[in-house]
Design a protein around this motif. Structure first.
Motif, PDB file in Angstrom:
ATOM      1  N   LYS A   3      15.494   5.864  -9.672  1.00  0.00           N
ATOM      2  CA  LYS A   3      15.528   4.511  -9.154  1.00  0.00           C
ATOM      3  C   LYS A   3      14.173   4.135  -8.568  1.00  0.00           C
ATOM      4  O   LYS A   3      13.301   4.982  -8.381  1.00  0.00           O
ATOM      5  CB  LYS A   3      16.614   4.374  -8.097  1.00  0.00           C
ATOM      6  N   SER A   4      14.030   2.849  -8.268  1.00  0.00           N
ATOM      7  CA  SER A   4      12.798   2.340  -7.669  1.00  0.00           C
ATOM      8  C   SER A   4      12.839   2.555  -6.159  1.00  0.00           C
ATOM      9  O   SER A   4      13.890   2.445  -5.538  1.00  0.00           O
ATOM     10  CB  SER A   4      12.637   0.842  -7.958  1.00  0.00           C
ATOM     11  N   TYR A   5      11.670   2.863  -5.585  1.00  0.00           N
ATOM     12  CA  TYR A   5      11.535   2.995  -4.133  1.00  0.00           C
ATOM     13  C   TYR A   5      10.520   1.955  -3.659  1.00  0.00           C
ATOM     14  O   TYR A   5       9.503   1.714  -4.332  1.00  0.00           O
ATOM     15  CB  TYR A   5      11.083   4.399  -3.741  1.00  0.00           C
ATOM     16  N   TYR A   6      10.791   1.361  -2.496  1.00  0.00           N
ATOM     17  CA  TYR A   6       9.956   0.297  -1.962  1.00  0.00           C
ATOM     18  C   TYR A   6       9.323   0.754  -0.653  1.00  0.00           C
ATOM     19  O   TYR A   6      10.028   1.164   0.274  1.00  0.00           O
ATOM     20  CB  TYR A   6      10.793  -0.971  -1.740  1.00  0.00           C
ATOM     21  N   LEU A   7       8.000   0.707  -0.587  1.00  0.00           N
ATOM     22  CA  LEU A   7       7.265   1.124   0.608  1.00  0.00           C
ATOM     23  C   LEU A   7       6.712  -0.130   1.291  1.00  0.00           C
ATOM     24  O   LEU A   7       5.709  -0.705   0.865  1.00  0.00           O
ATOM     25  CB  LEU A   7       6.122   2.074   0.218  1.00  0.00           C
ATOM     26  N   PHE A   8       7.400  -0.572   2.337  1.00  0.00           N
ATOM     27  CA  PHE A   8       6.993  -1.792   3.034  1.00  0.00           C
ATOM     28  C   PHE A   8       5.964  -1.517   4.123  1.00  0.00           C
ATOM     29  O   PHE A   8       5.117  -2.356   4.400  1.00  0.00           O
ATOM     30  CB  PHE A   8       8.228  -2.470   3.656  1.00  0.00           C
ATOM     31  N   ASN A   9       6.049  -0.354   4.727  1.00  0.00           N
ATOM     32  CA  ASN A   9       5.155  -0.039   5.840  1.00  0.00           C
ATOM     33  C   ASN A   9       3.870   0.624   5.342  1.00  0.00           C
ATOM     34  O   ASN A   9       3.882   1.344   4.345  1.00  0.00           O
ATOM     35  CB  ASN A   9       5.853   0.919   6.814  1.00  0.00           C
ATOM     36  N   PRO A  10       2.749   0.396   6.037  1.00  0.00           N
ATOM     37  CA  PRO A  10       1.536   1.153   5.707  1.00  0.00           C
ATOM     38  C   PRO A  10       1.756   2.624   6.025  1.00  0.00           C
ATOM     39  O   PRO A  10       2.538   2.965   6.923  1.00  0.00           O
ATOM     40  CB  PRO A  10       0.471   0.530   6.615  1.00  0.00           C
ATOM     41  N   GLY A  11       1.082   3.485   5.281  1.00  0.00           N
ATOM     42  CA  GLY A  11       1.263   4.911   5.556  1.00  0.00           C
ATOM     43  C   GLY A  11       0.546   5.791   4.554  1.00  0.00           C
ATOM     44  O   GLY A  11      -0.295   5.321   3.769  1.00  0.00           O
ATOM     45  N   ARG A  12       0.884   7.046   4.586  1.00  0.00           N
ATOM     46  CA  ARG A  12       0.215   8.049   3.744  1.00  0.00           C
ATOM     47  C   ARG A  12       1.247   8.711   2.824  1.00  0.00           C
ATOM     48  O   ARG A  12       2.326   9.122   3.264  1.00  0.00           O
ATOM     49  CB  ARG A  12      -0.445   9.100   4.627  1.00  0.00           C
ATOM     50  N   VAL A  42      12.747   9.484  -8.647  1.00  0.00           N
ATOM     51  CA  VAL A  42      11.867   8.312  -8.597  1.00  0.00           C
ATOM     52  C   VAL A  42      11.501   7.826  -9.994  1.00  0.00           C
ATOM     53  O   VAL A  42      10.998   8.593 -10.823  1.00  0.00           O
ATOM     54  CB  VAL A  42      10.567   8.633  -7.819  1.00  0.00           C
ATOM     55  N   SER A  43      11.750   6.556 -10.264  1.00  0.00           N
ATOM     56  CA  SER A  43      11.281   5.953 -11.517  1.00  0.00           C
ATOM     57  C   SER A  43       9.960   5.236 -11.294  1.00  0.00           C
ATOM     58  O   SER A  43       9.043   5.325 -12.110  1.00  0.00           O
ATOM     59  CB  SER A  43      12.324   4.965 -12.063  1.00  0.00           C
ATOM     60  N   ASP A  44       9.845   4.527 -10.151  1.00  0.00           N
ATOM     61  CA  ASP A  44       8.596   3.832  -9.831  1.00  0.00           C
ATOM     62  C   ASP A  44       8.564   3.498  -8.351  1.00  0.00           C
ATOM     63  O   ASP A  44       9.574   3.586  -7.649  1.00  0.00           O
ATOM     64  CB  ASP A  44       8.407   2.568 -10.681  1.00  0.00           C
ATOM     65  N   LEU A  45       7.377   3.134  -7.884  1.00  0.00           N
ATOM     66  CA  LEU A  45       7.164   2.772  -6.485  1.00  0.00           C
ATOM     67  C   LEU A  45       6.644   1.340  -6.402  1.00  0.00           C
ATOM     68  O   LEU A  45       5.789   0.938  -7.197  1.00  0.00           O
ATOM     69  CB  LEU A  45       6.143   3.711  -5.833  1.00  0.00           C
ATOM     70  N   TYR A  46       7.154   0.588  -5.436  1.00  0.00           N
ATOM     71  CA  TYR A  46       6.635  -0.750  -5.147  1.00  0.00           C
ATOM     72  C   TYR A  46       5.989  -0.671  -3.765  1.00  0.00           C
ATOM     73  O   TYR A  46       6.649  -0.375  -2.776  1.00  0.00           O
ATOM     74  CB  TYR A  46       7.761  -1.782  -5.152  1.00  0.00           C
ATOM     75  N   VAL A  47       4.695  -0.937  -3.715  1.00  0.00           N
ATOM     76  CA  VAL A  47       3.919  -0.717  -2.494  1.00  0.00           C
ATOM     77  C   VAL A  47       3.495  -2.064  -1.910  1.00  0.00           C
ATOM     78  O   VAL A  47       2.716  -2.804  -2.515  1.00  0.00           O
ATOM     79  CB  VAL A  47       2.677   0.154  -2.782  1.00  0.00           C
ATOM     80  N   PHE A  48       4.002  -2.383  -0.705  1.00  0.00           N
ATOM     81  CA  PHE A  48       3.697  -3.651  -0.051  1.00  0.00           C
ATOM     82  C   PHE A  48       2.772  -3.491   1.154  1.00  0.00           C
ATOM     83  O   PHE A  48       2.224  -4.461   1.642  1.00  0.00           O
ATOM     84  CB  PHE A  48       4.989  -4.341   0.380  1.00  0.00           C
ATOM     85  N   HIS A  69       3.424   0.045  -8.330  1.00  0.00           N
ATOM     86  CA  HIS A  69       3.019  -1.359  -8.398  1.00  0.00           C
ATOM     87  C   HIS A  69       2.594  -1.813  -7.002  1.00  0.00           C
ATOM     88  O   HIS A  69       3.299  -1.559  -6.017  1.00  0.00           O
ATOM     89  CB  HIS A  69       4.172  -2.226  -8.896  1.00  0.00           C
ATOM     90  N   PHE A  70       1.462  -2.506  -6.921  1.00  0.00           N
ATOM     91  CA  PHE A  70       0.879  -2.853  -5.626  1.00  0.00           C
ATOM     92  C   PHE A  70       0.873  -4.365  -5.406  1.00  0.00           C
ATOM     93  O   PHE A  70       0.562  -5.144  -6.317  1.00  0.00           O
ATOM     94  CB  PHE A  70      -0.548  -2.304  -5.532  1.00  0.00           C
ATOM     95  N   PHE A  71       1.189  -4.765  -4.163  1.00  0.00           N
ATOM     96  CA  PHE A  71       1.205  -6.171  -3.775  1.00  0.00           C
ATOM     97  C   PHE A  71       0.391  -6.328  -2.495  1.00  0.00           C
ATOM     98  O   PHE A  71       0.367  -5.425  -1.643  1.00  0.00           O
ATOM     99  CB  PHE A  71       2.641  -6.647  -3.517  1.00  0.00           C
ATOM    100  N   ASP A  72      -0.265  -7.484  -2.357  1.00  0.00           N
ATOM    101  CA  ASP A  72      -1.059  -7.697  -1.148  1.00  0.00           C
ATOM    102  C   ASP A  72      -0.225  -8.371  -0.060  1.00  0.00           C
ATOM    103  O   ASP A  72       0.987  -8.577  -0.213  1.00  0.00           O
ATOM    104  CB  ASP A  72      -2.335  -8.497  -1.456  1.00  0.00           C
ATOM    105  N   TYR A  73      -0.871  -8.734   1.017  1.00  0.00           N
ATOM    106  CA  TYR A  73      -0.195  -9.310   2.192  1.00  0.00           C
ATOM    107  C   TYR A  73       0.561 -10.581   1.845  1.00  0.00           C
ATOM    108  O   TYR A  73       1.612 -10.874   2.405  1.00  0.00           O
ATOM    109  CB  TYR A  73      -1.246  -9.593   3.271  1.00  0.00           C
ATOM    110  N   TYR A  74       0.028 -11.358   0.873  1.00  0.00           N
ATOM    111  CA  TYR A  74       0.632 -12.626   0.502  1.00  0.00           C
ATOM    112  C   TYR A  74       1.585 -12.508  -0.693  1.00  0.00           C
ATOM    113  O   TYR A  74       1.841 -13.486  -1.393  1.00  0.00           O
ATOM    114  CB  TYR A  74      -0.461 -13.660   0.193  1.00  0.00           C
ATOM    115  N   GLU A  75       2.097 -11.286  -0.935  1.00  0.00           N
ATOM    116  CA  GLU A  75       3.051 -10.994  -2.003  1.00  0.00           C
ATOM    117  C   GLU A  75       2.465 -11.161  -3.406  1.00  0.00           C
ATOM    118  O   GLU A  75       3.209 -11.214  -4.385  1.00  0.00           O
ATOM    119  CB  GLU A  75       4.316 -11.889  -1.894  1.00  0.00           C
ATOM    120  N   HIS A  76       1.149 -11.274  -3.535  1.00  0.00           N
ATOM    121  CA  HIS A  76       0.545 -11.350  -4.854  1.00  0.00           C
ATOM    122  C   HIS A  76       0.502  -9.961  -5.479  1.00  0.00           C
ATOM    123  O   HIS A  76       0.132  -8.994  -4.816  1.00  0.00           O
ATOM    124  CB  HIS A  76      -0.888 -11.911  -4.788  1.00  0.00           C
ATOM    125  N   TYR A  77       0.880  -9.878  -6.722  1.00  0.00           N
ATOM    126  CA  TYR A  77       0.750  -8.618  -7.447  1.00  0.00           C
ATOM    127  C   TYR A  77      -0.731  -8.332  -7.661  1.00  0.00           C
ATOM    128  O   TYR A  77      -1.487  -9.189  -8.113  1.00  0.00           O
ATOM    129  CB  TYR A  77       1.473  -8.729  -8.792  1.00  0.00           C
TER     130      TYR A  77
END
Length: 334
Positions: A3-12, A42-48, A69-77
């Motif tokens: 499944k997909s995992y979503y990383l909302f917080n900054p970290g390592r 894990v299939s993929d990671l979404y990094v916010f 997959h990476f997104f910036d502060y304004y939700e832009h891919y």
């Protein structure tokens, strides 16, 4: 099941044996409790948030076929990390390029993408029109534009019709959505809450399409409706046109009309409107639930998830390009 995992917080992000270890870090550099994710799940990671990871970490992700997959502060891919292209095939590359360079072959596919998108948008509008939302005039306008699709001979002309369809479709959002107004479509930056959710959802849909393309022999950089660019996977943009009404717009209508996302989940500043972390989590949860939702497939005679429908679309496109079976775009049948 992966499944997909979503990383909302900054970290390592680091490796611990055969497990991913994510350590959240706050603005003062203080570490929070570690979270361990078995790599086989894990299939993929979404990094916010900001992610600290070294080359050894990405080698580990690549060997396990995990994309990020990476997104910036304004939700832009902003970009993606993919493992080595392990399924690309020479014959598919040649035929896909041929279908792009020969105008008649390209137009057939480009028209199919717009046809599928228009059909699914109309399906959404008819659903709400039957529930005491007066959308008859907008539906009639889009139906009129849709009749012009097959008569186009240039991609630019077709894109103009697609733009008219989508602009007219978005005009219905203020009638469908309760408690929020969209007015006009605005991007980079989105100027209000509805526009924020559209931009964020579209990027999520784009990422899903990219991930499904990656698991086929298709080359993600060779597209037909959108012009291939030097730094983007434009085929995902083509496929996303069909699935945005199904995956993104219906999720937006749900979270706003059911008040799952509230006005305090947004923040407005001089750079436009931004979705807070609380809002992102709610939207992502609803979007994931939509991807996992299943329907009975008419051809396969079994239940498949919406996410799997995207992969099936890639297979259908592959068969068309290899001259096995004519491509028919996904259209909601229920």
């Amino acid at each position: 099941m992966k499944k997909s995992y979503y990383l909302f917080n900054p970290g390592r992000l680091s490796r611990k044996d055969n497990t991913l270890q994510f350590t959240p870090v706050d603005e003062q550099g203080k570490e929070g409790p570690c979270r361990y994710i078995p790599v086989e799940t894990v299939s993929d990671l979404y990094v916010f948030g900001n992610l600290d990871a070294n080359s050894a970490m990405y080698n580990f992700l690549g060997k396990n076929g995990i994309s990020a997959h990476f997104f910036d502060y304004y939700e832009h891919y902003t970009g993606s990390f993919f493992a080595k292209d392990y399924l690309l095939a020479g014959k598919m590359q040649v035929e896909q390029t041929r279908h792009y360079t020969l105008r008649n072959k390209r137009m057939v596919l480009a028209q199919k993408f717009v046809e599928g998108a228009a059909f699914n948008m109309l399906k959404n509008l008819r659903y709400y029109n039957n529930r005491e939302k007066d959308l008859a005039q907008i539906i009639s306008q889009i139906e009129g534009y849709a009749t012009q699709i097959s008569a186009t001979s240039e991609v630019a002309e077709l894109m103009g019709i697609e733009g008219n369809i989508r602009q007219t479709y978005y005009a219905a959002f203020d009638t469908i959505v309760s408690g929020f107004t969209m007015v006009n479509r605005s991007k980079r930056p989105p100027l209000n809450e509805v526009n924020v959710l559209i931009s964020f959802g579209n990027m999520m849909c784009y990422s899903v399409c990219m991930d499904m393309i990656y698991h086929t022999q298709l080359n993600p950089t060779i597209s037909f409706l959108h012009e291939p660019g030097t730094r983007r996977y434009s085929l995902a943009l083509d496929l996303a046109e069909i699935f945005k009404p199904v995956l993104v717009d219906r999720t937006i209508f749900r979270v706003l009309n059911k008040k799952e996302i509230q006005p305090n989940d947004f923040m407005t500043d001089i750079n436009g409107c931004v979705l807070k972390e609380s809002g992102k989590k709610v939207f992502v949860k609803a979007f994931e639930e939509r991807l996992k939702e299943t329907i009975k497939h008419r051809t396969l005679s079994k239940s498949v998830s919406y996410k799997h429908l995207v992969k099936l679309e890639c297979y259908k496109l592959s068969k068309h390009i290899l001259n096995i079976e004519e491509y028919k775009p996904f259209k909601i049948w229920w």
